[in-house]
Design a protein around this motif. Sequence first.
Motif, PDB file in Angstrom:
ATOM      1  N   GLU A  24       0.821  -1.210   0.000  1.00  0.00           N
ATOM      2  CA  GLU A  24       0.000   0.000   0.000  1.00  0.00           C
ATOM      3  C   GLU A  24       0.858   1.263   0.000  1.00  0.00           C
ATOM      4  O   GLU A  24       0.549   2.249  -0.684  1.00  0.00           O
ATOM      5  N   ALA A  25       1.931   1.277   0.773  1.00  0.00           N
ATOM      6  CA  ALA A  25       2.772   2.472   0.860  1.00  0.00           C
ATOM      7  C   ALA A  25       3.597   2.710  -0.398  1.00  0.00           C
ATOM      8  O   ALA A  25       4.182   3.779  -0.568  1.00  0.00           O
ATOM      9  N   ALA A  26       3.652   1.720  -1.287  1.00  0.00           N
ATOM     10  CA  ALA A  26       4.437   1.840  -2.507  1.00  0.00           C
ATOM     11  C   ALA A  26       3.624   2.332  -3.694  1.00  0.00           C
ATOM     12  O   ALA A  26       4.166   2.514  -4.788  1.00  0.00           O
ATOM     13  N   ARG A  27       2.351   2.578  -3.486  1.00  0.00           N
ATOM     14  CA  ARG A  27       1.502   3.025  -4.601  1.00  0.00           C
ATOM     15  C   ARG A  27       1.937   4.412  -5.067  1.00  0.00           C
ATOM     16  O   ARG A  27       2.214   5.287  -4.254  1.00  0.00           O
ATOM     17  N   THR A  28       1.966   4.590  -6.385  1.00  0.00           N
ATOM     18  CA  THR A  28       2.383   5.873  -6.947  1.00  0.00           C
ATOM     19  C   THR A  28       1.674   6.090  -8.273  1.00  0.00           C
ATOM     20  O   THR A  28       1.225   5.134  -8.920  1.00  0.00           O
ATOM     21  N   ALA A  29       1.585   7.321  -8.675  1.00  0.00           N
ATOM     22  CA  ALA A  29       0.946   7.630  -9.956  1.00  0.00           C
ATOM     23  C   ALA A  29       1.850   7.199 -11.104  1.00  0.00           C
ATOM     24  O   ALA A  29       3.073   7.348 -11.028  1.00  0.00           O
ATOM     25  N   PRO A  30       1.282   6.652 -12.169  1.00  0.00           N
ATOM     26  CA  PRO A  30       2.094   6.314 -13.332  1.00  0.00           C
ATOM     27  C   PRO A  30       2.558   7.572 -14.039  1.00  0.00           C
ATOM     28  O   PRO A  30       2.072   8.673 -13.747  1.00  0.00           O
ATOM     29  N   PRO A  31       3.500   7.454 -14.976  1.00  0.00           N
ATOM     30  CA  PRO A  31       3.949   8.630 -15.730  1.00  0.00           C
ATOM     31  C   PRO A  31       2.780   9.295 -16.464  1.00  0.00           C
ATOM     32  O   PRO A  31       1.788   8.643 -16.798  1.00  0.00           O
TER      33      PRO A  31
END
Length: 410
Positions: A265-272
């Motif tokens: 969960e903490a690794a979620r990020t928006a794609p380019p």
Amino acid sequence: MSEQSPLDPAEGDPFGPHNLPYGVFTTAGEPGRPRVGVRLGNHVLDAGAAARALGSPYAALLDRPGLDALLAAGRTAWRDVRRALTAWVTVPAHRETIEPLLHPLDAVTMLLPYQVADYVDFYASEHHATNVGRIFRPDGEALTPNWKHLPIGYHGRSGTVVVSGTEVVRPSGQRKTPADTAPVFGPSVKLDIEAEVGFLVGVPSPQGRPVALGDFRDHVFGLSLLNDWSARDLQAWEYVPLGPFLGKSFATSVSAWVTPLEALEAARTAPPARDVPLLPYLDDSAEEEPGGLDIRITVTVNGHVIAEPPFATMYWTAAQQLAHMTVNGASLRTGDLYGSGTVSGPEVHQRGSLLELTWNGRDRIDLPDGGRTFLADGDEVTMTAWAPGPDGVRVGLGEVSGRITAAPAG
């Protein structure tokens, strides 16, 4: 001074109770009895034995020779089992029961933890696709016209997916260089790696019913590191007009450990940022959860670091890949595995294949035992990775490793 309990891994251990990836193992005493295990530090918990000892209702899912029953059980069961396992390894009242059920990691044999149903591999890194396009089409457009409209992929061979540590035999086949008047047959001379992340399907879907972007977490259980070994010379001769075949199908290595999505969960990020409008079934701009993952991969050959590909740069997300894979009505099965495609970043040291790192053999990579353009017999390739976890701790992904052995004589 008393010996440290395996229930107390070192502070900050990337395989602490915040992680708890699943695998399947055997012991030297019972080599014929595979069982589900959960990794804690440098130990493996016999999850089925723990469930039986504690009278848990999850024994029906964990007391098994593989992960298939748990995979098929669905998202609610995945969450509840994970909560139970976390309690078993952290609540003091369980220590006396659980501690004897932990086995040192170096004393067990890890197996492929699930039955691979289908295998699909994608081509989702813009940096990788651009590099490959520039290598093979130096006077044309680097990306094909369809690349930013859909996740390109190919259907691979599930029967040759192997667990980390399995030796990889150098494949033989036809190859033809532009200078050759006719193809020749023999062992590949351009054996390569592809640093990838593999996603594992748990809950199936019926044929004829596409899986929407928002349903990704209802179907995908977790992920593992994956190496899509590639014979570039065989691939270059065979792939027109239908794509990869024998240059890919000889082996695909996956980690013995499956990290549940819930641990990331903490690794979620928006794609380019996307610069081409997407069709509605792929448009994730309105999704509540960001679809990218911040996973940092390290690739070594014979213990020497050659690349550090960043997964956060991937143009297409795993949810988009799943949506595209099923939009035509193709069904999902428990145990379906799909690879992200080669992970490459914008910098030279972030390229996830030797094809890119050596620019198709033009440049050599310096290793302590000599230079390389592609893999030599005896080379061992290992990929490790970590992702940001809760409260600043890292979440480790189980390594994937394989050593190249010579093609059979004759």
